[in-house]
Every structure is written in C-alpha cells, then in structure tokens.
Write a protein that holds these residues in place. Structure first.
Motif, mmCIF file in Angstrom:
data_model
loop_
_atom_site.group_PDB
_atom_site.id
_atom_site.type_symbol
_atom_site.label_atom_id
_atom_site.label_comp_id
_atom_site.label_asym_id
_atom_site.label_seq_id
_atom_site.Cartn_x
_atom_site.Cartn_y
_atom_site.Cartn_z
ATOM 1 N N UNK A 85 0.827 -1.296 0.059
ATOM 2 C CA UNK A 85 0.170 0.075 0.015
ATOM 3 C C UNK A 85 0.706 1.167 -0.010
ATOM 4 N N UNK A 86 0.555 2.252 -0.678
ATOM 5 C CA UNK A 86 0.991 3.402 -0.597
ATOM 6 C C UNK A 86 0.885 4.182 0.760
ATOM 7 N N UNK A 87 2.070 4.417 1.442
ATOM 8 C CA UNK A 87 2.079 5.231 2.632
ATOM 9 C C UNK A 87 2.177 6.666 2.260
ATOM 10 N N UNK A 88 2.845 7.305 1.485
ATOM 11 C CA UNK A 88 3.045 8.707 1.267
ATOM 12 C C UNK A 88 4.061 9.018 0.323
ATOM 13 N N UNK A 89 3.918 10.309 0.107
ATOM 14 C CA UNK A 89 4.767 10.892 -0.956
ATOM 15 C C UNK A 89 5.668 12.092 -0.403
ATOM 16 N N UNK A 90 7.072 12.152 -0.733
ATOM 17 C CA UNK A 90 7.714 13.211 0.077
ATOM 18 C C UNK A 90 7.749 14.410 -0.815
ATOM 19 N N UNK A 91 8.752 15.621 -0.475
ATOM 20 C CA UNK A 91 8.724 16.709 -1.343
ATOM 21 C C UNK A 91 9.282 16.457 -2.897
ATOM 22 N N UNK A 92 10.195 15.652 -2.918
ATOM 23 C CA UNK A 92 10.988 15.173 -4.059
ATOM 24 C C UNK A 92 9.911 14.312 -5.001
ATOM 25 N N UNK A 93 8.938 13.755 -4.518
ATOM 26 C CA UNK A 93 8.048 13.135 -5.272
ATOM 27 C C UNK A 93 8.368 11.333 -5.255
ATOM 28 N N UNK A 94 9.113 10.832 -4.436
ATOM 29 C CA UNK A 94 9.517 9.721 -4.010
ATOM 30 C C UNK A 94 8.163 9.065 -3.428
ATOM 31 N N UNK A 95 7.969 7.772 -3.749
ATOM 32 C CA UNK A 95 6.742 7.109 -3.311
ATOM 33 C C UNK A 95 7.121 5.946 -2.163
ATOM 34 N N UNK A 96 6.615 6.018 -0.984
ATOM 35 C CA UNK A 96 7.016 5.079 -0.009
ATOM 36 C C UNK A 96 5.709 4.061 0.265
ATOM 37 N N UNK A 97 6.040 2.757 0.177
ATOM 38 C CA UNK A 97 5.119 1.506 0.445
ATOM 39 C C UNK A 97 5.365 0.859 1.554
ATOM 40 N N UNK A 98 4.411 0.112 1.964
ATOM 41 C CA UNK A 98 4.708 -0.823 3.101
ATOM 42 C C UNK A 98 3.522 -2.073 2.811
ATOM 43 N N UNK A 99 4.159 -3.206 3.202
ATOM 44 C CA UNK A 99 3.394 -4.549 3.205
ATOM 45 C C UNK A 99 3.810 -5.516 4.253
#
Length: 135
Positions: free
Chosen positions: A33-47
């Motif tokens: 699942x997509x947890x969040x996006x930072x200022x640079x546009x990097x996407x963070x996921x967790x499973x």
C-alpha cells in the motif's frame, strides 16, 4: 530472489506495467500500500506480509536515485526507527531553519568527495638512496 508463486502473485496484484517498472528499478517485485509521497516525489510503500525488514521500500522519482534523496523523517521511517508515518508525525510539521531545503547528493567516488589531509610532520621519512662518488 523470490519464489515463483510470490512473483506471480505480485504480478496479478500490481499489473504488468508496475511489475516491469519494479524489475527494472529494484530488481524484485513487491505489492503493498502507498503510505506517502515526500517533497521530491518519492513514493513510500509498506506491506506487512513480506519478510521481516523487507516490509518497507521507496520508489524513487528519478531513475538516477541516491539514498541521500530521502528526507530525514522518511529515512527514519524506512529504516524502522519509528512506526509513525512522517506525514502524520507532529515533529515533522515543525519548520526547521537549519535543515537543508534540497537533498545533498552523495559525493563518494567522485571529485567532490571529502579528502582528508594531515598538517603534522610525518614520523617516518621515505628512504632516499645515497651513492658515494667513486675514486
């Protein structure tokens, strides 16, 4: 490397386009699942169904990625320093005048790398051969 059943399951969950993208960038397939996006546009996921310490990952916006592009609070989260997502953390909302506004690249193995030098006199001097003149 993962098992064929896990790989095919991830292919079914994330689709062919994202499957190919993950194979090109991280060399493995992950579904989460997509947890969040930072200022640079990097996407963070967790499973949390993954193996321990493989449950969180980042999808960098740029192909020429560098771990220095991760914000400090996201780095704390992705390295399991905290379970609070930085977008929901109150400490992350406080503005910091001392913090850098852009990512500082990693200069290791480049001309810009830090190089130490010594200002003390050497304790050992190099041997210089001396040849006495012949008569």
């Amino acid at each position: 490397m993962s098992t064929i059943t896990r790989t095919l399951g991830n292919l079914r969950k994330i689709g062919l386009k994202e499957y190919w993208h993950q194979l090109q960038y991280i060399g493995d397939t992950k579904a989460g699942t997509l947890v969040g996006v930072d200022k640079a546009g990097n996407k963070y996921y967790e499973n949390n169904e993954e193996l321990p310490l493989r449950t969180r990952w980042v999808d960098f916006k740029k192909h020429d990625f560098d771990p220095g592009q991760i914000d400090p609070l996201w780095h704390l989260w992705i390295s399991y320093g905290t379970d609070t997502i930085p977008t929901q953390d109150l400490i992350g909302q406080v503005p910091r005048s001392w913090a850098s506004t852009k990512a500082i690249p990693n200069y290791t193995a480049t001309r810009g790398a830090y190089k130490t030098y010594s200002t003390t006199k050497h304790k050992i001097s190099a041997w210089e051969p001396f040849a006495a003149p012949r008569n």
